[in-house]
Structure formats: C-alpha cells, structure tokens
Scaffold this motif. Sequence first.
Motif, PDB file in Angstrom:
ATOM      1  N   GLY A  65      -1.564  -2.523  -9.861  1.00 14.20           N
ATOM      2  CA  GLY A  65      -1.583  -3.440  -8.724  1.00 14.20           C
ATOM      3  C   GLY A  65      -2.803  -4.326  -8.783  1.00 14.20           C
ATOM      4  N   TYR A 103      -5.238  -7.603  -6.633  1.00 14.37           N
ATOM      5  CA  TYR A 103      -5.594  -8.188  -5.334  1.00 14.37           C
ATOM      6  C   TYR A 103      -4.861  -9.501  -5.075  1.00 14.37           C
ATOM      7  N   CYS A 126      -1.652  -9.832  -4.977  1.00 17.95           N
ATOM      8  CA  CYS A 126      -0.327  -9.470  -4.445  1.00 17.95           C
ATOM      9  C   CYS A 126       0.699  -9.165  -5.531  1.00 17.95           C
ATOM     10  N   HIS A 185       4.746  -7.845  -1.981  1.00 21.99           N
ATOM     11  CA  HIS A 185       3.741  -7.771  -0.914  1.00 21.99           C
ATOM     12  C   HIS A 185       3.190  -9.162  -0.593  1.00 21.99           C
ATOM     13  N   VAL A 223      -2.597  -5.698  -3.131  1.00 21.19           N
ATOM     14  CA  VAL A 223      -2.081  -4.359  -3.416  1.00 21.19           C
ATOM     15  C   VAL A 223      -3.277  -3.439  -3.636  1.00 21.19           C
ATOM     16  N   ARG A 224      -3.369  -2.365  -2.803  1.00 18.30           N
ATOM     17  CA  ARG A 224      -4.535  -1.472  -2.845  1.00 18.30           C
ATOM     18  C   ARG A 224      -4.301  -0.246  -3.728  1.00 18.30           C
ATOM     19  N   SER A 279       3.887   1.353  -3.896  1.00 17.90           N
ATOM     20  CA  SER A 279       2.708   0.479  -3.858  1.00 17.90           C
ATOM     21  C   SER A 279       2.297   0.283  -2.405  1.00 17.90           C
ATOM     22  N   SER A 292      -0.269  -1.809   0.378  1.00 17.66           N
ATOM     23  CA  SER A 292      -0.866  -3.142   0.461  1.00 17.66           C
ATOM     24  C   SER A 292      -1.597  -3.328   1.791  1.00 17.66           C
TER      25      SER A 292
END
Length: 714
Positions: free
Chosen positions: A606, A608, A610, A630, A634-635, A648, A650
């Motif tokens: 993932g 940052y 998206c 997202h 995405v974290r 995933s 987010s």
Amino acid sequence: MKKAGGKTALKRSKEEDEEQNQIFNFNRKPADEDKDDDLSDSEDSVYSGLEDSGSDSEEEEGSDDNDDKMKEKKEGEVSEEKKKHEYEHDSSDEEDIRNTVGNIPMEWYKDFPHIGYNLDGKKIYKPIRNKDELDDFLDKMENPEYWRTVHDKQTGSDIVLSDDQVELVNRLQRGQFGDVNFNEYEPMVEFFSSDVMIHPVTNRPADKRSFIPSLTEKEKVSKLVHAIKMGWIKPRRVEDDGRGRYYNLWASEDSSILARHKMHLPAPKIPLPGHHESYNPPPEYLFTDEERALWEQQDPADRKLPFVPRKYSSLRQVPAFSQFIHERFERCLDLYLCPRQRKMRVNVNPEDLIPQLPKPKDLQPFPTTRSLVYRGHSGLVRSISVSPSGQWLASGSDDGSVRFWEVCSSRCMKTVQVGGAVKSVAWNPNPSVCLLAVALDSVVLILSPSLADKQVILSSERLLSAQQEGEEPAEGNGSVVWSEAEGEELNQGLRLKIQHPKAVHQVVWHAKGDYLASVMPDNTSHLQVYIHQLSRRRSQNPFSRNKGLVQCISFHPIRPYFFVATQRSIRIYNLVKQEMTKKLQTNSKWISSMAVHPGGDHVICGSYDCKLSWFDLDLSTKPYKMLRHHKKAVRGVAYHRLYPLFASASDDGSVIVCHGTVYNDLLQNPLIVPVKVLRGHVMTHDLGVLDVTFHPTQPWVFSSGADSTICLFT
C-alpha cells in the motif's frame, strides 16, 4: 568503251549495295557503329584481298575521277539511310531514363538518402517508406490499385501499371508474343541461301569515324559545358503542377474499378426536380397565405423547400433563380466534404468492456459485519497483532500501554505500561512459544504475557535463557545493546530490552520464531535495518550501504528471502547468498505497508497516494494489478494465512476486503475481486484506520483506528 564499262560496273555494284542494305536494314541497330569499333585485324585481313573484286583493274585506271564522285554520292546516300533508320528500332524510349546512374547495382545506394541523379544532376531522394507488414496488408485490402502496383528499384517509387502494360504482362506469362499484331505462323523468308558464296556480301570498309572520336562533337560538348557554367544555358525548370490544376473527384466513378470496390461510396445524387419546381405547378403545390407566412417564419434550415412555388403563364416569363450560386456552392461543398470511403465502425457495448468477475456471494466466506469493538485505549491504536492460536489479541497505542485482549469476548486480560508511544507490536508466529515484540522510541521490548499453557510458557522462558552461562551478551556493531528486565518490569512480563541507536518504527518475526527484524528509517545512514537472534542474543546489520529510506520489511514465509521496502521500490534479498535477487518497481510515490502471500510468490503493498499494488514475483517486476479503491492514503495491508483473502486499511475510515485466488498453474493469472467495504471507525484528526490484520484460522479481520478502538469484523 572503258567509260561505258566502268559506268555499268559501278551501277551494278551500287544496285547490289542498295539491295543488300534493304535486306539487312531490318537487323540494323544504333549499336552498329559501336560494333564497327571492334573490328579486328583478322577481319581486315580476310576482306583485304577482296576489296578489288567489284571491278576490273583496267576499269579502275580509267575511272578514278568517276570513282571519287560515286564514292561521295554513295557515302551521302548511306549517311542519309543511316539517319533515316537510326531510331527506327531504337528501344531507348522503353527505358526509364529519369535516373541517370546507368547500369549499376542499386545496393550501392542503400545507405544513402538518395537513389541516383536526374538529367539536371540533382539527387533523386528515396520516398519515405515506413510501411510494415500491417500497413502493407491494410493497403492491400483498401487500395483497389494494389494488385497492379510495382516497386521500381531504379527510382524507389511505386508505379501503377496501365491496362496495356497489364495485358502485355499477361501475354508474356501465357507464353505469347508481346506484340499483339505479330503473326507467329507467318511463313519464314529465307534471306540467306544454302549456296556457298565466293564473294562477300559487301566489301565496303568500315568508316574511319566509327573508331576515331569526333573532334566536332568534342568541340560542341565543350561549348555547351562552358555555356552551362557561365549561366548562359539554364537547366530545365520543373513546372509546378499544383497551380491551376483542378480535379473532378467524381468524374468517371461508374466505369472505374473503384466503383466495383465493396467499400466504395458513390457521390451524393441531386434529388430529381418535382412538381413544385415547375413554372406551372398544379394548384395543390402552390402556397396559401397561411403556408407562406409559416414558411417565412421558419428557420432556413427547417424549411422543406428553399423557395416558394410560383405560377407563370409561359416559360419566357420565369425570372432567374436568386439562390442559384448559393445552391451550386452548397452542392460543391457536399461533393468536397463527402467521405470517399466507408469506414468500418466497431460498435462496442460498454458493458462488454467490464471484465466478467464472479459474484461476491460465490466467493464466501469473507467478513461482512462488525461483531465486536475493543475499547480501553485512550490514544491512537497504531498496531495490532493476533497470537498464532487466534485466542489473544495484542494492541499498542500512543497512550504508552500494550493491552492483551481475549478475541471472543473483547475482554482486556492484561495491560502493560511501557512508558512511551508504541509504534509496532508483533506476536511470535511460532505456536510453541508465547512472546510479543514491542517497538517504542529506540527500544524493542520482548514480553512474555503468560497467556498460554505451562508447557508453552516454559519453552518461552527456555528460549530467552538459552544463552550459555559465562557468555557475555553480544553487541551488534557496538550500537545495539541487549539487557534483561529487572524488578517491576519483570513482574509485568518484560523479559528483554534491545536498545537501538535510533527510533524503531516496525518489528517483524521470522516464521521460525528465533529471528526478529527492526526498522529505523534514516536517510543519512546505512544502519536502518537490524536482524536479531533471540536464542544467542546477537544483532547484525545486513546492509553495508544506504539504499534509500526504508519504510517496512518482511521475511519470506518459506524461503530464506528478505523483503525491504523503500519509498518507491521493494528489494528482495537472498539471505543465504547475501545478494539482491529482484527489485520491484511499485510506480507509487511513497510506500506505507507491505504483506507477503503465504505461498511466497505474491506481494501486495500500500502507498500514501491511495494505491494498492499486487505483484506476481514469477511474472514481472512491475505491478500485475493496481487497485485504486481508497480515497485517501493506504495505511496497512494484510493477507490471510488460510483463506484467499487480503485487506487494506485507509485514512478514509474503511477496510476493503478483496478475494485473491492464486493458482498453481503458471499460465493462469490470479483472480482479484473486491468483495466488501467495511466501515466502523470514526475519523479523528484526518486519520482513519491505522492497522489491519486477519485471524489466523477464521475468515475474520481486525482493524485499529485513530478513534482509540479496535473492531472485529466477521
């Protein structure tokens, strides 16, 4: 008598010469003069004894002056005859003389942009031929003149053969003569008899001018060259054909081959005149006052007729049509703008472009509803981890505590205060031990929560105390310090402290449970990753050079591979050979998290920006699939150990669960289908879901958020 005898002999020889010239003129070519140059001495010697055979020696003495006159006369007649027949059978007009390089191989010009020179000495440039086989095939299908087009190597251009030339080629292919009028069955005339002749056909010696260069011609050519150099004679100008030439596009389309082409579009026809255009139309075609008023109110484009029908008593009284020029102009525009060829238009149904994916209900089981909420933290819950048995859940928060929860009842079984914001927690994947690694600030803590059988707790204590007595704790590179917990920390379950030089952001375990890796992101140093061995209490830095800012790491579940994700790429290292085996290009701006498939051949990461990228390690170093489900960063990403699921998390507050089936057949691509969007967290300070993980045995997913809660979706 001598004069009379001389005259008769000369007359006879003249008649013989004329007769022989008539006989052999059909065979004469302009190259005769060149052939005379090649006369050898032997030929001269053969005919040297026969030169006087035409007349007697006595007649020669008395007719010297007559001979001179007759020679001049004969030479004049021969030259006239030569002039007359010189170009009669000349084939030079059949050759293409635009290129003046002569009879040389055209391969000599293959590395040059030109292919020769024209009559004016200017280069003939090759046409731009960028046609590949597809263009040639399309030209073959669309160009009706393709079958009669021939490529000319001499000029590098394509020549369209005329009907006469095609007929000539067909005749030659059938084995017939090229000339239509030639009668091959005509009786042969025998010009030569079978009798052996003792006298030659002609005894005229070869002209001197045939083998000596002409000084007159040399002088003429030198004058012409001088005049061209001085600019008195200008080379021919090529007239511009584009000026003042007009083409009738629709002239002879009915009789042409183009009209028989299936894709041909004929010229638009003018509608035939009707009764309303008559000078004396029937009364029903004349406008009433209401119709005329309505016609005048209408827009010119909406009118049925561009004029008002009128009635005249005679044709002589009909005035000129005021819209004639405008109407002709519109007609010309119709012909000019009309498409000359019908284009194949592909009618595509938009629904056919959407891939046929299975329905989510056919891909069950997967989590659908929020079943439990674990409350108790007072800060951001940055990391969660599930025990290998699936009975316990550990969570680390910014409030400085690590909590242990019972999964089925959401009851908090134990709380350990560690004195700082917890960045990462990771449960040891080995089911025979019960240990938890906690990262906060620059320390990695090893906790033994004692939430297992006595046998498991004893094996955990044995692993921590496996170092031999008398052996000092190893210090990796002098920067990592191992120490044991004492006093109150020991009562809370802390067993070991691993002090790092910088702040630790992530900890991960090896599948065997003895090795532990930690990440310290620092762009200025190569000391960003450490691998610790728990049984021998030693640490090592596997990298001697800085490869970029490390974001996250992971061990391969089966093979001795180590995954290191930097800002834009993922590097895969072989720990046995100690070398990099592959570098994955994510096409993302900043990687946030990474997960490896339990089979080991697929990776998701993932970012940052998206994006979620799925990599097939056997296929390519570029993403097999990019998912942009997202709306925000995405974290976290995670794979399920048993079920074909991945998730995933987010900052938009949602967890998206996807079905991802991986096939053993290398020819079959993975099946990736989004099945469910799970929402249960409240957005706090523009942060949503911070971490996500799956239950080890059930199709359940845990998520931790910025709202200090942990959700279980089943």
